[in-house]
Design a protein around this motif. Structure first.
Motif, PDB file in Angstrom:
ATOM      1  N   THR A 119       0.832  -1.198   0.000  1.00 14.85           N
ATOM      2  CA  THR A 119       0.000   0.000   0.000  1.00 14.85           C
ATOM      3  C   THR A 119       0.875   1.261   0.000  1.00 14.85           C
ATOM      4  O   THR A 119       1.743   1.422   0.856  1.00 14.85           O
ATOM      5  CB  THR A 119      -0.946   0.012   1.219  1.00 14.85           C
ATOM      6  N   GLY A 120       0.644   2.115  -0.969  1.00 18.99           N
ATOM      7  CA  GLY A 120       1.372   3.376  -1.038  1.00 18.99           C
ATOM      8  C   GLY A 120       2.710   3.297  -1.754  1.00 18.99           C
ATOM      9  O   GLY A 120       3.452   4.282  -1.804  1.00 18.99           O
ATOM     10  N   TYR A 121       3.057   2.138  -2.321  1.00 14.93           N
ATOM     11  CA  TYR A 121       4.375   1.987  -2.967  1.00 14.93           C
ATOM     12  C   TYR A 121       4.305   1.821  -4.485  1.00 14.93           C
ATOM     13  O   TYR A 121       5.320   1.580  -5.119  1.00 14.93           O
ATOM     14  CB  TYR A 121       5.118   0.795  -2.357  1.00 14.93           C
ATOM     15  N   ASN A 122       3.117   1.896  -5.089  1.00 18.29           N
ATOM     16  CA  ASN A 122       2.958   1.806  -6.541  1.00 18.29           C
ATOM     17  C   ASN A 122       3.459   0.487  -7.121  1.00 18.29           C
ATOM     18  O   ASN A 122       4.024   0.461  -8.209  1.00 18.29           O
ATOM     19  CB  ASN A 122       3.633   2.979  -7.243  1.00 18.29           C
ATOM     20  N   PHE A 123       3.308  -0.601  -6.380  1.00 19.59           N
ATOM     21  CA  PHE A 123       3.638  -1.930  -6.884  1.00 19.59           C
ATOM     22  C   PHE A 123       2.436  -2.820  -6.666  1.00 19.59           C
ATOM     23  O   PHE A 123       1.815  -2.801  -5.611  1.00 19.59           O
ATOM     24  CB  PHE A 123       4.838  -2.534  -6.143  1.00 19.59           C
ATOM     25  N   ILE A 124       2.105  -3.568  -7.701  1.00 18.65           N
ATOM     26  CA  ILE A 124       1.014  -4.534  -7.598  1.00 18.65           C
ATOM     27  C   ILE A 124       1.581  -5.892  -7.976  1.00 18.65           C
ATOM     28  O   ILE A 124       2.243  -6.031  -9.007  1.00 18.65           O
ATOM     29  CB  ILE A 124      -0.164  -4.175  -8.519  1.00 18.65           C
TER      30      ILE A 124
END
Length: 125
Positions: A119-124
């Motif tokens: 969450t909040g790190y732009n990685f999925i």
């Protein structure tokens, strides 16, 4: 005991702990430019990215406190790269292990499963 030796001891103890919990150690010290993961382990459901912090009993900062927002971001980035290189279909999880050692003897392992997420790190994943 140097801090490097202490760190290696802590990682070894966490590998033993995880193996005892039914995990297979896939990789130790996975590195990319700008990031590293101490231990990558798997079971039937999860691929677990473990940050290990080894401390003396009187340390001013706990191992958990030492895993800052920046450090989490680096771990997540390295984990994403690992998953691209080695797709598994397993659910990723980020754990932190704190190993307390004194004079080369392990006093305890404090382990937090799912200690943080992306969450909040732009990685999925």
């Amino acid at each position: 005991m140097t801090s490097c030796e202490m760190g290696k001891l802590g990682e070894e103890k966490v590998c033993e702990y995880l193996s005892g919990q039914g995990y297979r150690i896939a990789v130790r010290n996975f590195r990319i430019k700008g990031g590293e993961i101490d231990i990558i382990a798997e079971n039937d459901f999860y691929i677990v990215f473990v940050e290990v912090k080894t401390r003396k009993p009187d340390s001013a900062v706990t191992g958990f406190e030492a895993v800052t927002k920046r450090k989490k971001g680096l771990i997540i980035r390295a984990a994403a790269e690992y998953c691209i290189r080695h797709p598994s279909g397993l659910q990723p999880r980020f754990d932190i292990a704190q190993v307390i050692v004194d004079r080369g003897k392990t006093l305890r392992i404090d382990y937090i499963e799912n200690a943080f997420d992306t969450t909040g790190y732009n990685f999925i994943f």
